[in-house]
Design a protein around this motif. Sequence first.
Motif, PDB file in Angstrom:
ATOM      1  N   ASN A  46      47.407  28.922  47.149  1.00  0.00           N
ATOM      2  CA  ASN A  46      46.562  27.804  46.721  1.00  0.00           C
ATOM      3  C   ASN A  46      46.790  26.577  47.598  1.00  0.00           C
ATOM      4  O   ASN A  46      47.891  26.355  48.104  1.00  0.00           O
ATOM      5  CB  ASN A  46      46.856  27.441  45.264  1.00  0.00           C
ATOM      6  CG  ASN A  46      46.496  28.561  44.320  1.00  0.00           C
ATOM      7  OD1 ASN A  46      45.596  29.349  44.588  1.00  0.00           O
ATOM      8  ND2 ASN A  46      47.213  28.654  43.217  1.00  0.00           N
ATOM      9  N   ASN A  47      45.749  25.763  47.741  1.00  0.00           N
ATOM     10  CA  ASN A  47      45.813  24.477  48.443  1.00  0.00           C
ATOM     11  C   ASN A  47      46.316  24.595  49.876  1.00  0.00           C
ATOM     12  O   ASN A  47      47.103  23.778  50.343  1.00  0.00           O
ATOM     13  CB  ASN A  47      46.683  23.486  47.662  1.00  0.00           C
ATOM     14  CG  ASN A  47      46.192  23.297  46.243  1.00  0.00           C
ATOM     15  OD1 ASN A  47      44.998  23.180  46.004  1.00  0.00           O
ATOM     16  ND2 ASN A  47      47.113  23.301  45.305  1.00  0.00           N
ATOM     17  N   ILE A  49      45.660  24.488  53.925  1.00  0.00           N
ATOM     18  CA  ILE A  49      44.731  23.946  54.903  1.00  0.00           C
ATOM     19  C   ILE A  49      44.750  24.827  56.151  1.00  0.00           C
ATOM     20  O   ILE A  49      45.677  25.610  56.362  1.00  0.00           O
ATOM     21  CB  ILE A  49      45.036  22.473  55.247  1.00  0.00           C
ATOM     22  CG1 ILE A  49      46.406  22.326  55.915  1.00  0.00           C
ATOM     23  CG2 ILE A  49      44.934  21.593  54.004  1.00  0.00           C
ATOM     24  CD1 ILE A  49      46.686  20.923  56.444  1.00  0.00           C
ATOM     25  N   THR A  69      53.271  19.672  53.433  1.00  0.00           N
ATOM     26  CA  THR A  69      51.982  20.357  53.500  1.00  0.00           C
ATOM     27  C   THR A  69      52.149  21.873  53.464  1.00  0.00           C
ATOM     28  O   THR A  69      53.276  22.394  53.538  1.00  0.00           O
ATOM     29  CB  THR A  69      51.212  19.932  54.779  1.00  0.00           C
ATOM     30  OG1 THR A  69      49.879  20.421  54.707  1.00  0.00           O
ATOM     31  CG2 THR A  69      51.892  20.442  56.028  1.00  0.00           C
ATOM     32  N   LYS A  70      51.037  22.560  53.371  1.00  0.00           N
ATOM     33  CA  LYS A  70      50.994  24.024  53.419  1.00  0.00           C
ATOM     34  C   LYS A  70      49.775  24.406  54.253  1.00  0.00           C
ATOM     35  O   LYS A  70      48.671  23.934  53.985  1.00  0.00           O
ATOM     36  CB  LYS A  70      50.863  24.590  52.002  1.00  0.00           C
ATOM     37  CG  LYS A  70      50.934  26.089  51.941  1.00  0.00           C
ATOM     38  CD  LYS A  70      50.712  26.722  50.568  1.00  0.00           C
ATOM     39  CE  LYS A  70      50.923  25.923  49.353  1.00  0.00           C
ATOM     40  NZ  LYS A  70      50.664  26.687  48.111  1.00  0.00           N
ATOM     41  N   ASN A 119      54.870  26.678  54.034  1.00  0.00           N
ATOM     42  CA  ASN A 119      54.953  25.532  53.136  1.00  0.00           C
ATOM     43  C   ASN A 119      56.190  24.745  53.531  1.00  0.00           C
ATOM     44  O   ASN A 119      57.250  25.324  53.747  1.00  0.00           O
ATOM     45  CB  ASN A 119      55.087  26.008  51.684  1.00  0.00           C
ATOM     46  CG  ASN A 119      55.085  24.847  50.710  1.00  0.00           C
ATOM     47  OD1 ASN A 119      54.033  24.299  50.419  1.00  0.00           O
ATOM     48  ND2 ASN A 119      56.256  24.465  50.226  1.00  0.00           N
TER      49      ASN A 119
END
Length: 167
Positions: A46-47, A49, A69-70, A119
């Motif tokens: 999920n989420n 980029i 971020t991931k 991540n």
Amino acid sequence: MKRINILLIFFFAFATVAAQNSQSETEQSVVARTSLPSFGMLIDENNVISAAEMSEKYGGMKAADTVQTKFVATVTDVCQSKGCWMRLELQDGQETMVRFKDYGFFMPKDIKGKEVIVNGLAFVEEMSVKDQKHYAKDGGKSDEEIAKITAPKKTLGFEADGVLLKD
């Protein structure tokens, strides 16, 4: 007094078991959301980029800036000694050097060309000549290629706490 001590011991034991069960349920729910091979901390898909979006984020960063971020990207190189680092392809020929939090896990050495979701913490740093040569040697570069490294360079770094390996 004896009963109070026994009651306190029972209470602490119960609280410890409850905390462990709660953590285990959280980990199981993350595992249930992804069937991809996981390394390090359990993460999900999920989420996430894209590599292009991550490249844009790096473009706005200066040395010593960091961002949590991931993102998903293709592996361009992996440490052939232990799998203790990897490089990921970004946009316009840029790469980010990924190391693993607290040296706590390693990646398979044969994942070049595969996609991963990482991540963690993105940062910009200046890499010394010594470190560049060390990573070049780990990456299997020739002595001639290593000898050409003579100046520090700005690098895009990433400290991953969790990685998912896509098929």
